[in-house]
Design an enzyme around this catalytic site. Structure first.
Site, short mmCIF file in Angstrom:
data_model
loop_
_atom_site.label_atom_id
_atom_site.label_comp_id
_atom_site.label_asym_id
_atom_site.label_seq_id
_atom_site.Cartn_x
_atom_site.Cartn_y
_atom_site.Cartn_z
N CYS A 39 19.76 -61.86 40.26
CA CYS A 39 21.62 -62.03 40.00
C CYS A 39 22.17 -61.90 38.93
O CYS A 39 22.17 -60.31 38.63
CB CYS A 39 21.65 -63.57 40.54
SG CYS A 39 23.35 -64.04 41.22
N HIS B 47 17.74 -65.92 45.16
CA HIS B 47 17.33 -67.12 44.48
C HIS B 47 16.19 -67.90 45.32
O HIS B 47 15.70 -67.09 46.25
CB HIS B 47 18.40 -67.79 43.94
CG HIS B 47 19.41 -67.44 42.83
ND1 HIS B 47 19.06 -67.29 41.58
CD2 HIS B 47 20.72 -67.07 42.72
CE1 HIS B 47 19.94 -67.01 40.70
NE2 HIS B 47 20.97 -66.82 41.49
#
Length: 237
Positions: free
Chosen positions: A96, A194
């Site tokens: 990310c 994630h």
């Protein structure tokens, strides 16, 4: 005292800035899957006030909010240790915000382009909408990983340059641009997943280990494989 001179060295970069959604789990699962195979392992936590060591094997970066992301990028560029390690052949796995800042450029909270670390040929900026939810993607067959799952929560949109290859093709979710998710270049790999990504996808964790230690002995299916199958079924239901 344990001799770690020949241990697999896992470097977790800036846990004080880049560690949302349980990204520490990526370090824990790499250590666990290495040690189950008898590979001695050392995990090094490098905070943002510390220099980044150049002689690690696997470098991990997690997610973070806008301001910590900017600070992390500035410090990594000034420090230079991660770039030198990557240049010398180390493996890098970034998630990310970490994924965006290892690229050539990324966008701040007002979509202004800022320079990244420059070890992955990608450029990121902010999209009009936020990507939130479960994501499923099929990894490039050349990597031998198969289908991966994760959780995304970002406004980033990422474009790959000619030196980078897509990590995977999106089955469900947004990823980089509704079509592809993540990128890799040599032994540098980035993703928006994630969850954390490696405990949810044991084959992806083993890919990073293979890049550093070569052929791995097989492990019997355990909770990691069950978690992967359960999340995959839930995401596609």
């Amino acid at each position: 005292m344990t001799d770690t001179s020949s241990a697999l060295r896992i470097v977790w970069i800036y846990p004080d800035l880049l560690s949302t959604y349980g990204d520490q789990g990526n370090a824990l699962i790499l250590k666990r899957r290495a040690e189950l195979r008898g590979i001695p392992t050392e995990v090094v936590h490098v905070h943002s006030s510390d220099p980044v060591p150049e002689h690690g094997d696997v470098y991990l970066l997690g997610g973070g909010e806008d301001r910590p992301q900017i600070l992390a990028a500035e410090r990594l560029r000034a420090d230079g240790g991660l770039a030198r390690a990557a240049h010398n052949g180390a493996c890098v796995f970034a998630v990310c915000a970490g994924y965006q800042i290892i690229g050539e450029s990324y966008g701040d909270d007002e979509s202004n382009p800022l320079p990244g670390v420059g070890i992955l040929d990608i450029r990121s900026n902010r999209g009009e909408t936020r990507a939130v939810g479960e994501i499923v993607a099929d990894v490039d067959p050349a990597l031998g990983v198969g289908r991966i799952t994760g959780f995304e929560n970002h406004r980033g949109r990422t474009v790959l340059g000619p030196s980078a290859r897509p990590l995977s093709t999106v089955v469900r979710g947004i990823g980089n641009d509704d079509r592809i998710e993540g990128a890799y270049q040599g032994q540098i790999l980035g993703t928006y997943l994630h969850g954390p990504a490696l405990p949810r996808n044991p084959e992806l964790a083993d890919l990073l280990l293979r890049w550093r230690v070569g052929q791995l002995s097989p492990l019997p299916p355990a909770w990691g494989e069950r978690l992967h199958d359960e999340r995959l079924a839930a995401a596609l239901h």
